[in-house]
Write an enzyme that holds these catalytic residues in place. Structure first.
Site, short mmCIF file in Angstrom:
data_model
loop_
_atom_site.label_atom_id
_atom_site.label_comp_id
_atom_site.label_asym_id
_atom_site.label_seq_id
_atom_site.Cartn_x
_atom_site.Cartn_y
_atom_site.Cartn_z
N LYS A 9 6.26 3.50 2.21
CA LYS A 9 6.22 3.12 0.79
C LYS A 9 4.81 2.65 0.46
O LYS A 9 4.18 1.95 1.27
CB LYS A 9 7.26 2.02 0.56
CG LYS A 9 7.29 1.39 -0.81
CD LYS A 9 8.41 0.36 -0.87
CE LYS A 9 8.35 -0.49 -2.14
NZ LYS A 9 9.46 -1.49 -2.19
N LYS A 21 8.12 6.72 -0.58
CA LYS A 21 8.45 5.94 -1.77
C LYS A 21 7.18 5.42 -2.44
O LYS A 21 6.56 4.49 -1.93
CB LYS A 21 9.39 4.78 -1.42
CG LYS A 21 9.76 3.89 -2.62
CD LYS A 21 10.74 2.81 -2.20
CE LYS A 21 11.00 1.81 -3.34
NZ LYS A 21 11.98 0.77 -2.95
N ASP A 63 13.15 -3.02 2.86
CA ASP A 63 11.78 -2.68 2.51
C ASP A 63 10.88 -3.79 3.07
O ASP A 63 10.86 -4.90 2.55
CB ASP A 63 11.61 -2.57 1.00
CG ASP A 63 12.28 -1.33 0.41
OD1 ASP A 63 13.28 -0.85 1.00
OD2 ASP A 63 11.83 -0.86 -0.65
#
Length: 258
Positions: free
Chosen positions: A166, A198, A103
């Site tokens: 995300k 996300k 991430d």
């Protein structure tokens, strides 16, 4: 059991399977990571992943051996402006130590200053360094604020090769919002690419999780949101989801968490 309760239980079970159970607290310890990994294997099935600091990847690898729960970690976190060489080294090391997912925070400050190329370049380089691991590009939508800027960030991240986009780090005052989620999902839909979504930060109740699943169903279709393409970044929502599945009060989150 009435229909609404049954539906809410089904939503909670669906959300639990898509959860990236997260501890990115500054004071996180090995014991905390071991406890997080134990929580991830719930009585109602496993979460999709745990998301932890890079230094704890070997701890999670050992704790999760053989159970299928993925290990996610973070780079360029939370500011998105770390030295490129350090970010790439950290990415390679994390994957070598067992990380399945990276991430990464995009250089959103550079984007806000008009340097769009920086986003595409950063994502592409981390994607290359990650090798077999999937890359989730964190846009920090609560700071970007402007809808056009969020859309541009999402498009640039996808063009750079991100496997997921995300919303947030969970470290700023405004994190996941339905407005940002809608923009990001529309960009994914319009791209035609197999890119995941996300939402992260501030998701604490079953109703919160349900809202994002409903957006996915509306924009991407009712069969789209699965752990392969949809994750929820949170820790405090887990107990609420379990409470809903078990017929207890799913509207109350556990204390603390990301």
């Amino acid at each position: 059991m009435n229909g609404a309760a049954h539906d809410l239980k089904a939503v909670a079970a669906r959300a639990l399977a898509c959860l990236d159970l997260t501890n990115l607290n500054d004071d996180c310890s090995e014991a905390d990571v071991q406890a997080l990994c134990a929580r991830a294997m719930t009585p109602h099935g496993p979460t999709a992943a745990v998301c932890i600091w890079p230094r704890f990847v070997p701890v999670a690898k050992k704790a999760l051996a053989g159970n299928g729960i993925r290990i996610a970690t973070v780079v360029a976190f939370p500011g998105g402006d770390d030295e490129t060489s350090e970010v790439l080294d950290m990415t390679e090391r994390a994957v070598a130590e067992g990380a399945d997912e990276i991430d990464m925070v995009i250089p959103y400050k550079a984007l806000m200053e008009g340097h769009a190329n920086a986003v595409h370049s950063a994502v592409a380089r981390v994607k290359e360094a990650a090798g077999r691991a999937r890359v989730k590009a964190i846009l920090e939508t609560g700071v970007l604020g402007d809808a056009a800027l969020i859309r541009q960030a999402a498009e640039l991240a996808i063009e750079g090769g991100a496997d997921f986009i995300k919303t947030s780090t969970g470290k700023v005052p405004v994190n996941a919002t339905p407005e940002a989620a809608r923009i990001m999902l529309e960009v994914i839909r319009d791209s035609g690419e197999m890119v995941g979504f996300k939402p992260a930060g501030g998701i604490r109740t079953t109703a919160d999780a349900a809202m994002y699943l409903e957006l996915c169903d509306e924009i991407m279709g009712p069969d789209w949101a699965s752990p392969a393409v949809f994750r929820i970044g949170a820790s405090s929502v887990l107990e609420a989801l379990i409470a809903t599945i078990e017929g207890r009060d799913g509207g109350v989150a556990s204390a603390g968490g990301y």
